[in-house]
Design a protein around this motif. Structure first.
Motif, mmCIF file in Angstrom:
data_model
loop_
_atom_site.group_PDB
_atom_site.id
_atom_site.type_symbol
_atom_site.label_atom_id
_atom_site.label_comp_id
_atom_site.label_asym_id
_atom_site.label_seq_id
_atom_site.Cartn_x
_atom_site.Cartn_y
_atom_site.Cartn_z
ATOM 1 N N MET A 265 0.963 -1.431 -0.156
ATOM 2 C CA MET A 265 -0.434 0.283 -0.412
ATOM 3 C C MET A 265 0.977 1.402 0.074
ATOM 4 O O MET A 265 1.748 1.301 0.983
ATOM 5 C CB MET A 265 -0.598 -0.554 1.244
ATOM 6 N N TRP A 266 0.592 2.488 -1.436
ATOM 7 C CA TRP A 266 1.650 3.499 -0.956
ATOM 8 C C TRP A 266 0.479 4.709 -0.769
ATOM 9 O O TRP A 266 -0.619 5.197 -1.217
ATOM 10 C CB TRP A 266 2.327 2.909 -1.949
ATOM 11 N N THR A 267 1.360 5.573 -0.359
ATOM 12 C CA THR A 267 0.281 6.679 -0.108
ATOM 13 C C THR A 267 0.800 7.895 -0.842
ATOM 14 O O THR A 267 2.426 7.759 -1.705
ATOM 15 C CB THR A 267 0.880 6.942 1.641
ATOM 16 N N VAL A 268 0.692 9.231 -0.938
ATOM 17 C CA VAL A 268 0.898 10.541 -1.622
ATOM 18 C C VAL A 268 0.919 11.508 -0.733
ATOM 19 O O VAL A 268 -0.109 11.450 0.259
ATOM 20 C CB VAL A 268 -0.109 10.893 -2.837
ATOM 21 N N GLU A 269 2.296 12.033 -0.877
ATOM 22 C CA GLU A 269 1.945 13.221 0.287
ATOM 23 C C GLU A 269 2.554 14.446 -0.010
ATOM 24 O O GLU A 269 3.588 14.555 -0.274
ATOM 25 C CB GLU A 269 2.705 12.710 1.658
ATOM 26 N N GLU A 270 1.502 15.355 0.504
ATOM 27 C CA GLU A 270 2.360 16.336 -0.268
ATOM 28 C C GLU A 270 2.423 17.780 0.927
ATOM 29 O O GLU A 270 1.385 17.422 1.628
ATOM 30 C CB GLU A 270 1.073 17.756 -1.267
ATOM 31 N N LYS A 271 3.239 18.627 1.177
ATOM 32 C CA LYS A 271 3.809 19.218 1.804
ATOM 33 C C LYS A 271 4.680 20.159 1.282
ATOM 34 O O LYS A 271 5.854 20.216 0.633
ATOM 35 C CB LYS A 271 4.398 18.473 3.500
ATOM 36 N N PHE A 272 4.756 21.589 2.331
ATOM 37 C CA PHE A 272 5.823 22.356 2.151
ATOM 38 C C PHE A 272 7.130 22.312 3.191
ATOM 39 O O PHE A 272 6.639 21.939 4.579
ATOM 40 C CB PHE A 272 5.378 23.840 2.722
ATOM 41 N N VAL A 273 8.450 22.525 2.986
ATOM 42 C CA VAL A 273 9.385 22.747 3.512
ATOM 43 C C VAL A 273 9.990 23.901 3.093
ATOM 44 O O VAL A 273 9.626 24.322 2.150
ATOM 45 C CB VAL A 273 10.384 21.126 3.186
ATOM 46 N N ARG A 274 10.803 24.177 4.266
ATOM 47 C CA ARG A 274 11.456 25.215 4.141
ATOM 48 C C ARG A 274 12.926 24.640 4.149
ATOM 49 O O ARG A 274 13.622 24.121 4.128
ATOM 50 C CB ARG A 274 12.208 25.888 5.839
ATOM 51 N N CYS B 114 5.448 10.021 -2.905
ATOM 52 C CA CYS B 114 4.678 9.167 -3.053
ATOM 53 C C CYS B 114 5.075 7.773 -3.203
ATOM 54 O O CYS B 114 6.816 7.347 -3.267
ATOM 55 C CB CYS B 114 3.802 8.960 -4.566
ATOM 56 N N GLY B 115 4.219 6.338 -2.488
ATOM 57 C CA GLY B 115 4.752 5.263 -2.157
ATOM 58 C C GLY B 115 5.504 5.028 -1.163
ATOM 59 O O GLY B 115 4.563 5.314 -0.153
ATOM 60 N N ASP B 116 5.644 3.722 -1.108
ATOM 61 C CA ASP B 116 5.875 3.833 0.408
ATOM 62 C C ASP B 116 7.178 4.155 1.256
ATOM 63 O O ASP B 116 8.891 3.830 0.654
ATOM 64 C CB ASP B 116 6.171 1.915 0.242
ATOM 65 N N PRO B 117 6.837 4.958 2.099
ATOM 66 C CA PRO B 117 7.877 5.690 3.195
ATOM 67 C C PRO B 117 9.516 4.687 3.191
ATOM 68 O O PRO B 117 10.348 5.255 3.206
ATOM 69 C CB PRO B 117 7.163 5.685 3.820
ATOM 70 N N ASP C 101 5.513 1.584 -9.063
ATOM 71 C CA ASP C 101 5.442 0.588 -8.865
ATOM 72 C C ASP C 101 6.435 -0.677 -8.920
ATOM 73 O O ASP C 101 6.380 -2.147 -8.657
ATOM 74 C CB ASP C 101 4.536 -0.259 -10.079
ATOM 75 N N ALA C 102 7.510 0.057 -9.351
ATOM 76 C CA ALA C 102 9.166 -0.675 -9.103
ATOM 77 C C ALA C 102 9.675 -0.738 -7.977
ATOM 78 O O ALA C 102 10.548 -1.407 -7.672
ATOM 79 C CB ALA C 102 9.696 -0.228 -10.843
ATOM 80 N N GLY C 103 8.755 -0.525 -6.692
ATOM 81 C CA GLY C 103 9.341 -0.354 -5.458
ATOM 82 C C GLY C 103 10.072 0.866 -5.075
ATOM 83 O O GLY C 103 10.870 0.653 -4.343
ATOM 84 N N ARG C 104 9.913 1.637 -5.513
ATOM 85 C CA ARG C 104 10.721 3.003 -4.702
ATOM 86 C C ARG C 104 9.668 3.892 -4.595
ATOM 87 O O ARG C 104 8.154 4.001 -4.867
ATOM 88 C CB ARG C 104 11.742 3.779 -6.549
ATOM 89 N N GLN C 105 10.282 5.057 -3.677
ATOM 90 C CA GLN C 105 9.114 6.238 -3.264
ATOM 91 C C GLN C 105 9.950 7.014 -4.452
ATOM 92 O O GLN C 105 11.226 7.470 -4.042
ATOM 93 C CB GLN C 105 8.780 6.138 -2.037
ATOM 94 N N VAL C 106 9.067 8.455 -4.040
ATOM 95 C CA VAL C 106 9.126 9.194 -5.061
ATOM 96 C C VAL C 106 9.297 10.549 -4.648
ATOM 97 O O VAL C 106 8.272 10.994 -4.096
ATOM 98 C CB VAL C 106 8.642 8.974 -6.657
#
Length: 302
Positions: free
Chosen positions: A1-10, A21-24, A52-57
């Motif tokens: 199960m993979w997730t999508v997280e949007e956030k702002f960084v400094r 995106c993907g498995d953390p 899908d190839a097993g990376r988080q992006v």
């Protein structure tokens, strides 16, 4: 199960838009876009293939693009090293100590800078449609515009068609939204090269999406100013790169002809050069190329 997280960084005083995106727990592929281009220039299809190839992006908007903060360049000019510092801030903001860095065009130069100056952050490097970060293309461009022959040993200027497009684009009207969109689509068409098909509908949707999500669309032009600034950090020898490196270059790249990719690969110890038949400077509007580039990145980051 993979997730999508949007956030702002400094990054210092700047806020940068990022998406993860993907498995953390999976290895990280860190996507760094080119000049004046938002992070969404890496298509969803490309991101999904890597996940899908097993990376988080992780992809992000550079300063002066998309939803990231803009800069008063006259008061606070910046250069390649500052854009690289933004990239490090994105990795820090997501708690990623090291990543497979994939950069295209200017993003490829940022990847080179990181591989030289922040080697612990770069697990592997993929430089797509790029040129050695210490190469100043200005003199070659000036001679080409003046109709003068190239200097021996100098990396070649853009193709005649691309240079003609630059002159025509400078004179093209951009007073209305439609004119601005049309001008950008024409640029993407020229960057696609003259061999492979060009998906104009996809390019137009992308340009319209970029206009819709940008804080200040015109601010992205400041990347050209940043790209012309050269300091000692940019001239550092690429022989210092220890990360396994793949140089991907288009056979029909109109901005950086193939000699640029060959020169980059020659300067990095052990680098592998893969010239993609028919590909121009930006592969993602040529049907079928997105999947091929994803396959090459997956193979290199395995």
């Amino acid at each position: 199960m993979w997730t999508v997280e949007e956030k702002f960084v400094r990054s210092g005083e700047l806020r940068l838009w990022t998406e993860r995106c993907g498995d953390p727990g999976a290895p990280t592929v860190f996507l760094v876009m080119g000049t004046a281009t938002q992070g969404i220039g890496w298509p969803d299809e490309f991101v999904e293939a890597l996940v899908d190839a097993g990376r988080q992006v992780i992809r992000y908007d550079h300063r002066d693009t998309g939803r990231s903060d803009c800069v008063d360049f006259a008061a606070n000019p910046y250069a390649l090293g500052d854009l690289a510092a933004d990239a490090v801030a994105v990795l820090d903001g997501h708690g990623v100590p090291t990543a497979h860095v994939v950069g295209t065009s200017l993003g490829g130069a940022i990847g080179q800078w990181l591989a030289v100056h922040r080697p612990a952050r770069v697990r592997t490097l993929t430089a797509l449609a790029s040129s050695p970060m210490g190469n100043d293309p200005g003199p070659a461009w000036a001679r080409a515009f003046a109709g003068q022959p190239p200097v021996a040993g100098e990396l070649p200027p853009p193709t005649a068609r691309f240079l003609a497009h630059v002159l025509a684009s400078a004179a093209a009207p951009r007073e209305t939204y439609a004119e601005r969109v049309d001008a950008d689509v024409r640029t993407w068409r020229v960057l696609n090269g003259d061999v492979l098909p060009f998906d104009e509908d996809a390019a137009r949707r992308f340009v319209e999406r970029c206009h819709a999500r940008a804080r200040d669309y015109a601010a992205a032009l400041q990347h050209d100013l940043a790209g012309r600034r050269f300091a000692d950090d940019r001239r550092a020898a690429l022989s210092a790169v220890t990360a396994p490196t793949l140089v991907l270059h288009g056979e029909q790249d109109p901005l950086f002809p193939p000699a640029h990719g060959a020169a980059l690969a020659a300067q990095i110890p052990g680098a592998r050069l893969a010239v993609v038949p028919g590909m121009g400077h930006h592969p993602f509007f040529a049907p079928g190329l997105t999947g091929r580039i994803a396959e090459l990145v997956v193979e290199h980051t395995r």
